[in-house]
Structures are given as C-alpha cells and as structure tokens.
Design an enzyme around this catalytic site. Structure first.
Site, PDB file in Angstrom:
ATOM      1  N   LYS A 111     -56.989 -47.921 -20.815  1.00 54.40           N
ATOM      2  CA  LYS A 111     -55.945 -48.617 -20.042  1.00 54.40           C
ATOM      3  C   LYS A 111     -56.262 -50.096 -19.895  1.00 54.40           C
ATOM      4  O   LYS A 111     -55.358 -50.926 -19.856  1.00 54.40           O
ATOM      5  CB  LYS A 111     -55.763 -47.949 -18.680  1.00 54.40           C
ATOM      6  CG  LYS A 111     -55.157 -46.572 -18.819  1.00 54.40           C
ATOM      7  CD  LYS A 111     -54.400 -46.131 -17.613  1.00 54.40           C
ATOM      8  CE  LYS A 111     -53.561 -44.900 -17.960  1.00 54.40           C
ATOM      9  NZ  LYS A 111     -53.191 -44.115 -16.827  1.00 54.40           N
ATOM     10  N   LYS A 194     -50.092 -39.536 -26.606  1.00 56.81           N
ATOM     11  CA  LYS A 194     -49.703 -38.644 -25.496  1.00 56.81           C
ATOM     12  C   LYS A 194     -48.307 -38.987 -24.979  1.00 56.81           C
ATOM     13  O   LYS A 194     -47.931 -40.155 -24.927  1.00 56.81           O
ATOM     14  CB  LYS A 194     -50.777 -38.860 -24.419  1.00 56.81           C
ATOM     15  CG  LYS A 194     -50.553 -38.256 -23.112  1.00 56.81           C
ATOM     16  CD  LYS A 194     -51.712 -38.609 -22.183  1.00 56.81           C
ATOM     17  CE  LYS A 194     -51.217 -39.580 -21.125  1.00 56.81           C
ATOM     18  NZ  LYS A 194     -51.907 -39.508 -19.839  1.00 56.81           N
ATOM     19  N   LYS A 197     -45.108 -40.859 -18.855  1.00 57.37           N
ATOM     20  CA  LYS A 197     -43.912 -41.260 -18.096  1.00 57.37           C
ATOM     21  C   LYS A 197     -43.818 -42.759 -17.937  1.00 57.37           C
ATOM     22  O   LYS A 197     -42.815 -43.265 -17.461  1.00 57.37           O
ATOM     23  CB  LYS A 197     -43.840 -40.516 -16.771  1.00 57.37           C
ATOM     24  CG  LYS A 197     -44.810 -40.921 -15.706  1.00 57.37           C
ATOM     25  CD  LYS A 197     -44.432 -40.261 -14.414  1.00 57.37           C
ATOM     26  CE  LYS A 197     -45.565 -39.489 -13.808  1.00 57.37           C
ATOM     27  NZ  LYS A 197     -46.793 -40.296 -13.613  1.00 57.37           N
TER      28      LYS A 197
END
Ligand code: AMP
Length: 330
Positions: A111, A194, A197
C-alpha cells in the site's frame, strides 16, 4: 462461549469479495459464538475519502450487514470509532512492536508503494497494532477474514503473546478463519489482482453488491478467461475461470471439486451465463433487503449506538485489566 469478531472498512461499496471472504462465514457461525462485527472506520482513514462519503458508506455497510443476515439477537454491530478503547489499546500495542517488523508487513509495503508523494503513511504503518487491539480487546478466539488479512492476524497473536509474557496472561490469542473457497476473490478483468472495494465505481472487474443487476451480468459475461475452452480449477494457468468457479462455489456453498465437476462439460459462454445468473439472484435478494434497512437511517444509527454501548462494556473491562497489568491503575 468463545468470541468471534470481524470488520469491514468503509472505504467504498461492499464487494462480492468482502461477502465471500469474511462476512459469509461470520453469518453462518454467529449463533455459535459471542459475535461482534464492526465498521472499521478508523482503519478506513488510511485511504483518503470524502467525509460525506464515509458517512454514507458506514450506513450502507450497516444495512448490508443486516441484509446479508446479521442477526441482532446474536451479534453486536458497532462503529469502531464509537469505542475509543480500540485506539487506547492500539497505542499500547505499539509498545510491543518494533519499527522493523511493522515496516516488513506485506500490506504496508504494497500500500505504501501506491501512495503519492504527499500522502502520509503513519496510519498505514501502525495499522497492525490497531487491528491487534480490535481483536485482543474482546479476547476473540476466531476472526473470519480473507487471505489478505492472514499476516495481520499472525501479528495480532505475536503482540498478544508478547504482552502476556511480559505482564502475565491478559489476552486470548486468536485464530484466523480463512474460507476454503474464495479466500482471495480476484478482479474479473485482471484475475491476478485482488477484487477491491477501493476500485473506481465503474471498474469492470469488481462486483459491487449494490451494482445494477444488468451491469453485474455484463461484468461477468466479459470476465477474462483463457484460450483453452475447458472449465476446471487451476489458479496458476487459468486464473479467470478459477476465480469464477470460486465465486459460484462460495455462493452455492459447494466445494471446488463439486463445482469443477458440475461445469466440466460447459463451454465458457454457458458457464458465464450460469455464474451471472447465480450471482444476480444472490445479489437481488440482498439488495431487496438492503433498501428496506437503508431507507431508515435513524434505525441504523440507533443499532450502531446500541451496539457501541454493548461493546464498550466489554472493552472497558478489558482496558481496566490491561491498565492494572501494566501498572497504570492506581
Ligand atoms: P476490507 O475491504 O479491506 O475492509 O476487508 C474486509 C474483509 O473482506 C476482510 O475480511 C478481507 O480479508 C475481505 N476481503 C477483501 N478483499 C477480498 C478479496 N478480494 N477476496 C476475499 N476476501 C476479501
């Protein structure tokens, strides 16, 4: 009874992957445990989101939890930031943790690589200590999550164990519960990434539970496959087809072997029609229930406040014990 906990960050609209990865197992088992499910809004702040959108997402997730089958007679639902003991314990957990080990966490590294130059990464860095607090605060024995959370639960165990060693037994050590089928649902267009959302709302590879049904069907019909033309499970060589098999297996509660056998004679088009049909039926059912709950914001807010009160009683007891153990209680 043992305790079970899980959560979802309000960083976007819930995806089918969130349901399959964490919520589904939780719902199945909610009567067998002291069950807590929360909206991880402080964790959600690691991604900048417009504040008015966060509010909307929190209420959406609450309504979705209920629509998916959360039973308030068995489960406490609450908003993480309403129970500030999560932050208190998270801060104390940081004292059990080295900078080096946190900087090696895979989710932190991946991230951080996505952040732009002006983004700050401290929230991301201490994510595992807050997550450890979320779980240890309630002595949760099991945590149903997707595969992406495995390392965080392992870190939670490490931190709880370290604390127990230094100050005497204080915390139960949790186990992760990663589903056999659908531990990592992939993006339909790019099945090596992946499903997330945080993807843009028009992302063709992400199935949002609140998406229009025709759009969902289209997304499935144009999912990436391969040139072989045979339906069977092989994640490495057939990630697209394997992903669709995982989705349909999770929805129908079948094993991968069972769905592979069931669809072995199908061509890709017919297989996709079948997946689209099953996913749509599943989603329509949830959506119908969702809008009933979502139209009553007052009710949703009340549920969250009631849930927070109940969670606070448990959290407060644990914090008293923690303070006593570390010598802060006079
Ligand atoms: P998050 O979206 O990060 O708030 O995650 C909420 C829950 O959904 C966690 O249990 C995750 O492990 C799970 N989850 C998120 N993405 C996926 C995915 N692509 N496949 C399976 N589970 C997932």
């Amino acid at each position: 009874m043992k305790t079970m906990i899980t959560g979802v960050r309000p960083t976007g609209s819930i995806t089918l992957a969130n349901y399959i990865g964490g919520i589904r197992k939780f719902i199945e088992q909610q009567k067998e445990y002291n069950s807590l499910i929360f909206i991880a809004d402080i964790h959600g702040l690691t991604t900048y989101i417009n504040p008015s959108e966060i509010r909307n997402n929190i209420l959406d997730i609450t309504a979705l939890y209920l629509a998916c089958g959360i039973d308030l007679n068995h489960t406490i639902i609450f908003q993480q930031s309403d129970v500030l003991e999560h932050c208190n314990l998270g801060f104390l957990m940081a004292f059990q943790c080295g900078v080096g080990e946190l900087s090696r966490m895979t989710q932190y590294k991946s991230k951080k690589a996505e952040l732009s130059k002006n983004d700050k990464d401290m929230g991301l860095f201490i994510y595992p200590t807050l997550m450890a607090a979320d779980i240890l605060l309630y002595d949760a024995a099991i945590v149903p999550v997707g595969a992406d959370q495995r390392q965080h639960i392992e870190k939670t165990r490490d931190l709880g164990e370290r604390f127990n060693k230094v100050y005497g037994k204080t915390f139960e050590l949790p186990e992760y519960q990663i589903p056999k089928v659908g531990a990592k649902i992939m993006n339909l267009v790019n099945p090596t990434a992946k499903m997330s959302k945080s993807a843009p709302k028009d992302d063709k590879g992400t199935i949002f539970i609140l998406d229009d049904i025709e759009i969902t069907k289209k997304k499935i019909m144009s999912a990436c496959t391969d040139n072989e033309g045979k339906v069977y499970f092989d994640e490495e060589n057939k990630p697209g087809i394997s992903n669709l098999l995982s989705i349909v297996a999770a929805i129908d509660n079948l094993s991968l072997e069972e769905v592979s056998e069931k669809y072995q004679e199908y061509n890709y088009k017919d297989f996709k029609i079948e997946v689209a049909d099953k996913v749509s039926k599943f989603i329509i059912d949830i959506q119908n229930k969702f809008y009933k709950y979502r139209n009553d914001e007052e009710y949703l807010i009340k549920i969250l406040k009631d849930g927070a009160e109940k969670a606070k009683v448990l959290a407060d007891l644990k914090m008293k014990k923690v303070k006593q153990k570390i010598g802060l209680k006079l």
